[in-house]
Design an enzyme around this catalytic site. Structure first.
Site, PDB file in Angstrom:
ATOM      1  N   CYS A 133       0.804  -1.227   0.000  1.00 15.65           N
ATOM      2  CA  CYS A 133       0.000   0.000   0.000  1.00 15.65           C
ATOM      3  C   CYS A 133       0.845   1.291   0.000  1.00 15.65           C
ATOM      4  O   CYS A 133       0.569   2.223  -0.755  1.00 15.65           O
ATOM      5  CB  CYS A 133      -0.960   0.006   1.183  1.00 15.65           C
ATOM      6  N   HIS A 246      -2.980   6.275   4.491  1.00 17.95           N
ATOM      7  CA  HIS A 246      -1.573   6.456   4.837  1.00 17.95           C
ATOM      8  C   HIS A 246      -1.099   7.812   4.323  1.00 17.95           C
ATOM      9  O   HIS A 246      -1.468   8.233   3.224  1.00 17.95           O
ATOM     10  CB  HIS A 246      -0.704   5.389   4.149  1.00 17.95           C
TER      11      HIS A 246
END
Ligand code: 25A
Ligand code: L14
Length: 341
Positions: A133, A246
């Site tokens: 990710c 994130h």
């Protein structure tokens, strides 16, 4: 090889997890041509129901014969399940798009971000790996910069949300936050330390070189996806008490002369990227604004005052969407488009 069909038989392995559930949501939301759908998980979840297009679907245990008649299998059940069941699924004629880290660095397995390197998918791919990710959101931004200015070195620090470690970590942050605000003690379970009101510079396991496995994924996967082993990457990955999305602070040094202004313009035309960069109005990418969105958001683009031909920026994306489930579904969409000519 994927055939040209009106609809495809799809299986999701690990469908009950945070990423698996998101895969079902995104297949539905984007109108992916799903003929039949199988939702697979461990024996623990067999018999539970999930919802797809308003109808209940019963979870089946992931087994060796789960993939008969399936065209496309999306895997997010962890590396062990992928290693065991991925090759079996391919043998029964499936294309596997795998979210785990199991096959990412294998030479003959494409590691794909559709905006960056879809051309690396051969005509009969078998397994296609979905990158980490933190790496996905970074390379979507690095790609246009690399093409134009040739990247020499990247220094990155991540601020990663707990949803990357699945539903149990989401529950743990919520539970710890409530308890601590009530003056109660907490005992860490998913992470080695309390995560609420804390930052933990430790994601995945530590390796012999003093870096974590998550950090080395960013080094190796970035080079593989950008197709350039000369790119230097210096990463620090940190878990922060954020539920979704994130954030990353990125410094990039290039071979050719580059300015923040040029990069801002370049990125405002890049596919899958949205520039949010009006600091005077307090506008920059934020985890809470990126969540449930498909784009990779970039801002705080500025010249590095300490180094020539270098810039800093801040990049944020929904780790369960572009970082995992959306990227996997986009790979499936690419395959379908290609099959249909
Ligand atoms: O090994 P790796 O590659 O490092 O990956 C480790 C973990 O990282 C996640 C994923 O966790 C994976 O297990 N992950 C993988 N790729 C990722 C990526 N790109 C990633 N995270 C971020 N980015 P996960 O929690 O998302 O998913 C775990 C799923 O795997 C199933 N599973 C595990 N072992 C299995 C297996 N399935 C088949 N065979 C096996 N041997 C697991 O199923 C889950 O679906 P389960 O039955 O054990 O389900 C756990 C139960 O958890 C609860 N639950 C989960 N999510 C939610 C939830 N409840 C409510 N809401 C939710 N959103 C349910 O009770 C569920 O039944
Ligand atoms: O390799 O945040 O995709 O704990 C799996 C674990 C991503 C991060 C991967 C986490 C990772 C994730």
């Amino acid at each position: 090889m994927l055939l040209n069909k009106e609809q495809y038989n799809v299986a999701v392995a690990g469908a009950t997890g945070a990423v698996g559930r998101k895969m079902l949501e995104i297949l539905e939301e984007r109108g992916f041509p799903v003929g039949s759908l199988k939702v697979l998980a461990s024996a623990r979840s067999a018999g539970k129901t999930l919802t797809f297009r308003g109808s209940p679907v019963t979870v089946e245990e992931l087994k060796e014969n789960s993939f008969e008649g399936v065209d496309i299998a999306l895997f997010s059940a962890g590396s062990d399940a992928s290693r065991h069941f991925g090759p079996l699924a391919v043998k029964s004629g499936c294309i596997v798009i795998d979210n785990s880290s199991a096959f990412r660095m294998e030479e003959n397995i494409p590691l794909v971000v559709p905006e960056v390197n879809p051309e690396t998918i051969g005509s009969d791919p078998g397994i296609i790996a979905n990158p980490n990710c933190s790496t996905i959101q970074m390379v979507v931004v690095l790609k246009p910069i690399h093409d134009r200015f040739k990247i020499k070195r990247v220094v990155v620090s991540t601020y990663q949300s707990v949803s990357g470690s699945g539903q149990k970590a989401i529950d743990e942050l919520e539970d710890q936050t409530k308890k601590l605000l009530d003056g109660k003690a907490v005992i860490p379970n998913v992470y080695p330390h309390q995560i609420a009101f804390n930052c933990v510079p430790h994601i995945d396991i530590f390796l012999d070189n003093g870096y974590t496995k998550e950090e080395m994924k960013m080094v190796n996967e970035t080079r593989k996806i950008l197709g350039d082993p000369s790119i230097l990457v210096s990463p620090t990955t940190v878990r922060v008490p954020v539920f979704y999305s994130h954030s990353e602070s990125v410094n990039v040094e290039t071979e050719k002369p580059m300015s923040a202004r040029e990069v801002q313009e370049l990125l405002s035309n890049a596919v899958g990227v949205q520039v949010v960069d009006n600091p005077e109005d307090c506008e920059y990418p934020l985890a809470i604004s990126a969540t449930d969105r498909d784009e990779v958001f970039v801002g705080r683009i500025r010249d590095d005052i300490s180094c020539k031909n270098a810039i800093n920026f801040w990049v944020v994306s929904d780790n369960l969407r572009k970082g995992a489930a959306l990227n996997a579904v986009q790979i499936a969409e690419y395959l379908v488009q290609r099959a249909r000519g």
